[in-house]
Write an enzyme that holds these catalytic residues in place. Structure first.
Site, mmCIF file in Angstrom:
data_model
loop_
_atom_site.group_PDB
_atom_site.id
_atom_site.type_symbol
_atom_site.label_atom_id
_atom_site.label_comp_id
_atom_site.label_asym_id
_atom_site.label_seq_id
_atom_site.Cartn_x
_atom_site.Cartn_y
_atom_site.Cartn_z
ATOM 1 N N CYS A 296 0.815 -1.226 0.000
ATOM 2 C CA CYS A 296 0.000 0.000 0.000
ATOM 3 C C CYS A 296 0.845 1.271 0.000
ATOM 4 O O CYS A 296 0.327 2.353 -0.263
ATOM 5 C CB CYS A 296 -0.941 0.016 1.192
HETATM 6 N N1 COA Z 1 -20.300 -8.772 8.318
HETATM 7 C C1 COA Z 1 -20.772 -8.887 9.569
HETATM 8 N N2 COA Z 1 -19.996 -9.114 10.631
HETATM 9 C C2 COA Z 1 -18.678 -9.228 10.428
HETATM 10 C C3 COA Z 1 -18.108 -9.109 9.150
HETATM 11 C C4 COA Z 1 -18.981 -8.874 8.065
HETATM 12 N N3 COA Z 1 -18.523 -8.764 6.804
HETATM 13 N N4 COA Z 1 -16.783 -9.254 9.242
HETATM 14 C C5 COA Z 1 -16.506 -9.456 10.532
HETATM 15 N N5 COA Z 1 -17.663 -9.450 11.268
HETATM 16 C C6 COA Z 1 -17.807 -9.646 12.698
HETATM 17 C C7 COA Z 1 -16.624 -10.384 13.306
HETATM 18 O O1 COA Z 1 -16.801 -11.778 13.194
HETATM 19 C C8 COA Z 1 -16.663 -9.898 14.733
HETATM 20 O O2 COA Z 1 -17.625 -10.615 15.438
HETATM 21 P P1 COA Z 1 -17.321 -11.074 16.963
HETATM 22 O O3 COA Z 1 -17.105 -9.810 17.722
HETATM 23 O O4 COA Z 1 -18.570 -11.806 17.331
HETATM 24 O O5 COA Z 1 -16.100 -11.911 16.887
HETATM 25 C C9 COA Z 1 -17.133 -8.466 14.615
HETATM 26 O O6 COA Z 1 -17.809 -8.394 13.360
HETATM 27 C C10 COA Z 1 -16.004 -7.467 14.653
HETATM 28 O O7 COA Z 1 -14.988 -7.876 13.699
HETATM 29 P P2 COA Z 1 -13.581 -7.196 13.619
HETATM 30 O O8 COA Z 1 -12.747 -7.884 12.571
HETATM 31 O O9 COA Z 1 -12.989 -7.095 14.986
HETATM 32 O O10 COA Z 1 -14.006 -5.739 13.104
HETATM 33 P P3 COA Z 1 -13.200 -4.413 13.087
HETATM 34 O O11 COA Z 1 -13.993 -3.407 13.795
HETATM 35 O O12 COA Z 1 -11.754 -4.577 13.473
HETATM 36 O O13 COA Z 1 -13.217 -4.026 11.523
HETATM 37 C C11 COA Z 1 -11.692 -4.009 9.654
HETATM 38 C C12 COA Z 1 -12.602 -4.855 10.565
HETATM 39 C C13 COA Z 1 -10.948 -4.945 8.723
HETATM 40 C C14 COA Z 1 -12.582 -3.085 8.840
HETATM 41 C C15 COA Z 1 -10.723 -3.180 10.518
HETATM 42 O O14 COA Z 1 -10.071 -3.986 11.461
HETATM 43 C C16 COA Z 1 -9.655 -2.474 9.705
HETATM 44 O O15 COA Z 1 -9.937 -1.688 8.830
HETATM 45 N N6 COA Z 1 -8.371 -2.717 10.046
HETATM 46 C C17 COA Z 1 -7.246 -2.099 9.371
HETATM 47 C C18 COA Z 1 -7.159 -2.660 8.020
HETATM 48 C C19 COA Z 1 -6.032 -2.095 7.211
HETATM 49 O O16 COA Z 1 -5.716 -0.954 7.258
HETATM 50 N N7 COA Z 1 -5.464 -2.969 6.455
HETATM 51 C C20 COA Z 1 -4.501 -2.601 5.524
HETATM 52 C C21 COA Z 1 -4.889 -3.259 4.285
HETATM 53 S S1 COA Z 1 -3.828 -2.816 3.038
#
Ligand code: COA
Length: 372
Positions: free
Chosen positions: A156
């Site tokens: 990225c």
């Molecule tokens: N739909 C519904 N629920 C979902 C889901 C979806 N598509 N994906 C995950 N969940 C659920 C999970 O299972 C979890 O449930 P639980 O609490 O019962 O275990 C809950 O939602 C929270 O999931 P989590 O992964 O902790 O969410 P988050 O708030 O961390 O958001 C991201 C996820 C990926 C959006 C976030 O972590 C993020 O943006 N991180 C940085 C990513 C980044 O910058 N990456 C670089 C890539 S180049």
């Protein structure tokens, strides 16, 4: 020592979009199919059922509303769940070169520069369509630029690492101009069947033209300074390299597509980026009060809000820290350049802004620019 300036930018945007609702309908159909095909194993406890995804979760967790893709039908087909991008003949332009050329032509046009006057092309992207010949050399040939071209990959952060590389070459005098091109076909390295990440990415290509400042023919952004850093982490990883064998052997290899531990990325990258920007600004001799705009990597709205607040010491307004991820999703290295290209024309002479990207590696790159 010469000075370098950004004199043009271009954004190639695919024509097809996928809304969160469309994405979730396809994912849930796939999950239902998976669960019924594996009903016995799920009942026996040897296979985990796939839960449904939710458009509300996607928007709340990421700020993403839709994404552009090169091929929508393949991604939304529950039997397939990956884009249909057929292999092209060796004498046809590669997909990356084709979309990169489109973005580059826009950048050249904006700057009023002929392709033949460009000394170097850097194709900087997260994933490359082939090992060699370099996509950048193909782009050089299609555009008719001079000099040399090469590919680089810092995930990225590829765009800012490419901008520093080009800037340093211009400063040293080895070249007078360079195109840094970021064709990001993220849809092809995303696992659309994984609920945790299926909503994250979109496709796009961006281009940034850098020239010796004295060669700029119109309004431009002088590059005041750049700063890059890397710290090894496995929290964002894709193992799909040249050691992969047949597609059959890949079938069950989840590690052959983008994988991340999103929560850890969130927690670890935020302090890294905030500190990096603070050190860069201090080294450049500017304070938050001097910053008119922040063009940040576009992965997650909460992340950007946090970084903007840390950098400015207050909540940034949407004009000060423009987000494009609601429309484009995460487009890897291209995100901060889309934000810059679409939200910089209003800056007036002497106003300062900062482009920052961050991601796998970990990697972080920042570029401080001044409107001239
Ligand atoms: N739909 C519904 N629920 C979902 C889901 C979806 N598509 N994906 C995950 N969940 C659920 C999970 O299972 C979890 O449930 P639980 O609490 O019962 O275990 C809950 O939602 C929270 O999931 P989590 O992964 O902790 O969410 P988050 O708030 O961390 O958001 C991201 C996820 C990926 C959006 C976030 O972590 C993020 O943006 N991180 C940085 C990513 C980044 O910058 N990456 C670089 C890539 S180049």
């Amino acid at each position: 020592m010469h000075s370098a300036a950004i004199t043009g930018t271009g954004v190639f945007t695919p024509t097809e979009t996928i809304s969160n609702d469309e994405l979730v309908v396809a994912f849930n159909a796939h999950a239902d199919m998976f669960n019924s095909q594996n009903a016995k194993a799920i009942a026996a406890g040897t296979c985990a059922a796939k839960p449904h995804s939710s458009a509300d979760f996607i928007l709340a967790a990421s700020g993403i509303e839709r994404r552009y893709v090169l091929n929508k039908s393949g991604v939304l087909n529950p039997d397939r769940m990956y884009p249909s991008l057929p292999a092209r003949a060796d004498d046809a332009p590669s997909v990356m070169a084709e979309i990169g050329v489109d973005a580059a032509q826009q950048a050249l046009e904006q700057a009023g520069v002929a392709a033949s006057c460009v000394d170097a092309v850097i194709c900087a992207a997260s994933n490359h369509e082939r090992a060699y010949p370099a996509i950048a050399v193909e782009i050089q040939s299609l555009l008719g630029t001079s000099g040399f071209a090469f590919d680089m990959n810092v995930a990225c952060s590829s765009a800012t690492f490419g901008i520093q590389t080009a800037t340093d070459m211009i400063r040293s005098g080895s070249i007078r101009s360079a195109l840094v091109i970021n064709p990001e076909i993220c849809s092809a390295h995303l696992e659309w069947r994984d609920r945790d990440c299926h909503f994250i990415f979109g496709d796009v290509a961006t281009a940034t033209l850098l020239q010796r400042t004295q060669d700029a023919q119109g309004p431009h952004f002088t590059v005041r300074s750049t700063k890059l850093a890397t710290h090894f982490s496995n929290n964002i990883r894709n193992n799909n390299g040249f050691l992969r064998r047949t597609r059959d052997q890949m079938e069950d290899r989840r590690d052959m597509q983008f994988m991340q531990n999103g929560r850890k990325v969130f927690k670890e990258v935020l302090p890294l980026v905030s500190k990096h920007i603070a050190e860069h600004m201090s080294h450049d001799g500017i304070t938050a009060a001097d910053l008119r705009r922040l063009w940040l990597h576009q992965a997650n709205k909460s992340m950007n809000d946090y970084i903007g607040k840390k950098v400015l010491g207050r909540d940034p307004s949407p004009q000060e820290q423009p987000n494009i991820l609601q429309d484009y999703a995460n487009t890897s290295s291209a995100g901060s350049i889309i934000a810059f290209a679409q939200n910089s024309a209003d800056l007036t002479t002497g106003e300062i802004g900062l482009i920052c990207s961050f991601g796998a590696g970990y990697s972080v790159g920042s570029v401080i620019v001044e409107r001239s």
